[in-house]
Design an enzyme around this catalytic site. Structure first.
Site, mmCIF file in Angstrom:
data_model
loop_
_atom_site.group_PDB
_atom_site.id
_atom_site.type_symbol
_atom_site.label_atom_id
_atom_site.label_comp_id
_atom_site.label_asym_id
_atom_site.label_seq_id
_atom_site.Cartn_x
_atom_site.Cartn_y
_atom_site.Cartn_z
ATOM 1 C CE1 TYR A 195 -3.889 2.455 0.565
ATOM 2 C CE2 TYR A 195 -2.353 3.226 2.475
ATOM 3 C CZ TYR A 195 -3.289 3.482 1.669
ATOM 4 O OH TYR A 195 -4.180 4.704 1.892
ATOM 5 C CE1 TYR A 247 -10.200 9.116 -0.236
ATOM 6 C CE2 TYR A 247 -9.314 11.254 -0.366
ATOM 7 C CZ TYR A 247 -9.163 9.670 -0.304
ATOM 8 O OH TYR A 247 -7.972 9.166 -0.696
#
Length: 314
Positions: A195, A247
């Site tokens: 990640y 988001y």
């Protein structure tokens, strides 16, 4: 989509000039030490059209840390490999919370709301990792990016990756929490290694716009290009970009820009005009919800002048 588009080069040139005059450029992401060093007085834009033209302005060839924009490409790979089974581990609903929130995870048995919040992207990364080593998984992600951008020079910025690893305590907490629920199935440090590395990929606006073409043309690299993924996967990724790509600022982006888009705290945004164009913008200063302030403004100007919107009359 509107087809009577004014001269795109003139529009992009004017947007670049307008952005140079903006005084409030937002704030760089100072919680990742290496990103805090980036000069906020930079702006780039690149548009790849159906006929293969690349229209660009400003710092369109300057590499930057794509950060969460990379989540689009890891999601693509995971869906190509795992198909519908991926949705057992991550949802597809907007979160309404900050991208690194742990509150929702606790309330929803460790299953992240969508693939673009940090927890969801870590879960997708873990699924993509499978039984590979972290090095093998990162290599696969890089190979995919090089394939879709048709550029072998794309790489991970090792300094940024190291900086994220040294400061990513919240992400470590998210991964461990999901491991406890069985959402993460590898050792959390392995999933986090992959990640942090894919978030630290460095690309320019031109490279990023080229890489996004398969989302504009039903999984193909251009109208007549090779099929990278099935059209249904491209459609679903675009839907997630529209509803979750910014988001808790996703609603505002859909309202003002009207395109599927994915932002990153490095200041980049990839935006898709289905059937028309793939667009990348970059400016390091972020607004209050962590999206590029100038990038968002530039895309709003671009769509208002071209008529590009998924909500426009055909």
């Amino acid at each position: 989509m509107a087809n009577d588009t004014p001269d795109l080069r003139q529009i992009v040139s004017q947007i670049n000039s307008d952005m140079a005059q903006v005084e409030d450029r937002g704030s760089v992401a100072n919680y990742i030490p290496q990103l805090a060093c980036v000069d906020p007085f930079q702006f780039g834009i690149a548009v790849v059209t159906a006929d293969g033209r690349i229209v660009k302005g400003g710092h369109a060839d300057t590499p930057f840390s794509i950060q969460s924009v990379s989540k689009v490409f890891t999601l693509t790979l995971a869906l190509r490999q795992l198909g519908e089974a991926l949705w057992d581990r991550v949802g597809w609903e907007p979160s309404g919370d900050p991208f690194n929130s742990i509150v929702q995870l606790e309330a929803e048995n460790g299953r992240p709301r969508n693939p673009f919040i940090n927890a969801g992207a870590i879960a997708v990364t873990d699924a993509l990792l499978g039984r590979r080593t972290p090095v093998e998984a990162v290599t696969e992600i890089l190979q995919f990016l090089r394939e879709v951008a048709q550029d072998e020079s794309i790489s991970v910025d090792a300094v940024v990756a190291k900086s994220e690893k040294a400061s990513g305590f919240r992400n470590v907490a998210l991964a461990n929490f999901m491991r406890d629920w069985g959402i993460i199935r590898n050792a959390p440090e392995k999933a986090l290694d992959v990640y942090f590395n894919h978030c630290a990929v460095s690309m320019s606006c031109q490279q990023l716009a080229l890489a996004g073409r398969y989302l504009a043309w039903g999984g193909r690299l251009g109208p007549e290009g090779p099929q990278i993924i099935p059209a249904i996967i491209a459609r679903r990724i675009n839907a997630l970009m529209l509803t979750c790509g910014h988001y808790d600022g996703s609603g505002a982006f859909a309202f003002r820009v009207g395109l599927p888009g994915k932002s990153g705290v490095g200041g980049g945004i990839l935006a898709i005009v289905p059937g028309q164009a793939s667009i990348a913008v970059w400016s390091p200063g972020l607004n209050e919800v962590g999206n590029s302030k100038l990038g968002s403004l530039a895309l709003e100007k671009l769509t208002s002048q071209t008529g590009w919107s998924v909500f426009a009359m055909h």
